[in-house]
Design an enzyme around this catalytic site. Structure first.
Site: not given
Ligand code: ATP
Ligand code: MG
Length: 617
Positions: A68, A313, A323
């Protein structure tokens, strides 16, 4: 095992060299069984009819990296990039670079550019088979809208006008099944009319949503009629004000994959519970149905549909990989921007001196698993050290300088000019000469005065100390053997100069070099040709190994000593560095000429990584 008919020689060699993992096994099985062998690819993304008109797909698999564009990429993304692009490369496939830009509020073109840069810098690209595979999800809004109308017409979706609170309450929880919405029994015609009103801006933001009609009693809460479209009046960086309704991520993502003919859609574990909806949606959009009037409808997307696979992850000790939290560090001035060398962003790591090869090796080494764990930061550092060990030129830098005066220099070199004489020295730039290669040489000179590390002199040596103390001999690396005679001090007792005599005829590389045995060689830089440089000594950004685990406030564990700036003296070959060039400062560690601030005449270096692992201390 891999089906050799499907493997090009290059890809077979690449896979042989790498340890297997569950994703490789899945791909190898699909190749062996020809799961996707009949798939067509029209050259651009599109629906079933579009691809049916194209040739058989030249790519054996298709993966994608779908960030994104709402921030800078971090080391966790690097893992995902290496994984997706790496698998495509190894199995004769293609990896798509896709911006998942379906959420208009948080996205920006600044991020788009930085993401493309980061992927290319890591060594990957999206051109393959003469085609460009750079896509953006917002280009699929028309199709997504069409798919939504199709679901409504087929009785698989409805417009719900409950308030958000009612919807939440009626969703139930793990122990309690959900309750059907009173709007769930509307006819397709009513729903279609309502949905078109949503699209046309008739209703305010948040007043209603389109939901998939699945099962309000499902044990998986994600299957209890998830929302798939919402009203949101926001300007999108690609589509502007064309839309006031936007698809939800869980609806958009599978469709993006299918339009692009992705075979293996790899994501992180938190999406595991979404997989049943992913499959449900793919089934609905691939199948055809016969209407009461006999007309066959559906088949919007080409079968076989993509499949989602989840991996753990990356969690790295002393690092945060979110982020949003990284943005907080930047916005609150805790670091100097996204590319601060202490940041785990790809731009930060790059500025710190990390190389694409080191990050690729790291991704390879940590592998992919299906359970969450923490990777030790030293693993990342080890990968950089291994890469730079062979490649980085060596150089001497004195980080905490004190002057050493060779008091007999004038007499020893009287014939060559005495006090002002500079004796030229050389050392190889790389420690292990490579046969047939150029093997660069560093040039510097020794004179009456040189800089040494303050810690290399002790007036009263501790037990076992082998460096300079009165009466002891050491070698100045690449220069002569010297014998310490004492020091001078100022009024406070601080040592101002270390005094020594040079032992004649002992220069490195000359026949007399070994005539005097010494127990230590120390690093130094000549006063005449040394250049002062700003050296930024970085340490871990947090003192807590898991700064944000369990909802902790990561700002509370910031390391107050994560940056110390020193003025060092460096040898001429270092002063002439190009920005981004990496070096080993002998005995101190690996350093990089700062890409932003380093300039001719004003050298600036960043500590990339020490010579030895210091994280376990
Ligand atoms: P963040 O939470 O930092 O915003 P994200 O997962 O929302 O991260 P995206 O831009 O949506 O970021 O992610 C792009 C891809 O990178 C996704 O496929 C995601 O799974 C992957 N990714 C993100 N963070 C990690 C991580 N820590 N380890 C491995 N892969 C990751
Ligand atoms: Mg995200």
């Amino acid at each position: 095992m891999m089906n050799s008919a499907n493997a090009t020689p290059a890809s077979a060699a690449a896979t042989d060299a790498k340890p297997s993992n569950f994703l490789r096994q899945i791909i190898e099985k699909d190749l062996e069984q020809g799961t996707y062998a009949q798939r067509r690819w029209a050259g651009t993304p599109g629906d079933a009819a579009h691809h049916a008109a194209g040739p058989l797909d030249p790519a054996k698999i298709r993966t994608r990296f779908p960030p994104e564009p709402n921030g800078y990429l971090h080391v966790g993304h690097a893992k995902s990039i290496c994984l997706n692009f790496g698998l495509a490369r190894d199995y004769g496939g293609v990896c798509h670079m896709r911006f998942d830009d379906t959420n208009p509020e948080k996205e920006d073109t600044e991020y788009v550019n930085s993401i493309l840069d980061a992927v290319q810098w890591l060594g990957f690209g999206w051109e393959a088979n003469g085609q460009n595979h750079l896509f953006q999800a917002s280009d699929y809004f028309d199709f997504m809208y069409r798919a939504a109308e199709y679901l409504i017409e087929a009785g698989h979706a409805y417009v719900d006008e409950q308030t958000p609170d009612e919807m939440r309450a009626n969703r139930g929880d793990f122990g309690k099944p959900g309750v059907d919405s009173p709007f769930r029994t509307r006819t397709p015609a009513e729903n279609l009319a309502r949905f078109r009103e949503m699209r046309d801006g008739v209703h305010p933001d948040g007043s209603m949503v389109l939901r998939a009609k699945i099962d309000m009693a499902s044990p998986n809460i994600n299957m209890r009629d998830p929302a798939i479209y919402r009203i949101r009046r926001a300007t999108h960086h690609n589509t502007g004000d064309k839309w006031c309704i936007y698809p939800m991520y869980t609806f958009a993502h599978p469709i993006e994959d299918a339009l692009e003919q992705i075979t293996h859609s790899i994501c992180t574990l938190e999406f595991e519970d979404q997989r049943p909806f992913y499959d449900w949606l793919m089934d609905r959009l691939c199948e055809t149905t016969k209407r009461p009037d006999g007309q066959v409808v559906g088949g919007l997307l080409a079968a076989p549909a993509p499949k989602q696979y989840e991996f753990a992850r990356l969690n790295l000790t002393y690092v945060i990989t979110s982020k949003r939290k990284l943005a907080a560090l930047v916005n609150e001035g805790k670091v100097n921007g996204w590319d601060d060398p202490r940041m785990p962003t790809i731009v930060g790591l790059r500025r710190r001196g990390y190389t694409p090869a080191a990050l690729q090796a790291f991704a390879e080494r940590i592998g992919v698993t299906k359970s969450d764990s923490w990777i030790d930061y030293s693993t990342l550092e080890g990968c950089l050290r291994e890469d730079l060990e062979l490649k980085a030129h060596r150089g001497m830098a004195v980080l905490n300088p004190v002057k050493l005066v060779l008091t007999n220099w004038d007499e020893v070199f009287a014939a060559q000019g005495g006090a002002a004489y500079l004796d030229p020295c050389t050392l190889p730039a790389l420690p292990h000469p490579v046969e047939g290669a150029e093997n660069p040489v560093r040039h510097f000179s020794i004179g009456k005065e040189v800089w040494i590390e303050r810690e290399d002199f002790e007036e009263v040596p501790p037990k076992g100390y082998k460096r300079l103390f009165p009466g002891n001999k050491v070698r100045l690396k690449g220069g002569h053997v010297i014998e310490c005679t004492g020091c001078t001090k100022d009024a406070n007792g601080t040592i101002t100069e270390v005094l020594a005599t040079v032992v004649p005829d002992t220069k490195s590389g000359t026949p007399g070099a070994d005539s005097v045995k010494v127990k230590a060689a120390i690093t130094w830089v000549g006063v005449a040709d040394g250049v002062s440089a700003e050296v930024r000594m970085y340490d871990r950004l947090f003192v807590d190994a898991q700064p944000d685990a369990g909802g902790k406030d990561f700002l509370e564990s910031l390391n107050p000593n994560s940056l110390k700036v020193v003025t060092a003296i460096v040898e001429p070959s270092l002063a002439n560095a190009q920005p981004d060039q990496k070096f080993q400062f002998e005995r101190h560690g690996y350093f990089v000429a700062d890409r932003v601030d380093h300039a001719a005449g004003k050298p600036v270096f960043n500590l990339a990584v020490g010579l030895k692992d210091s994280w376990g201390r």
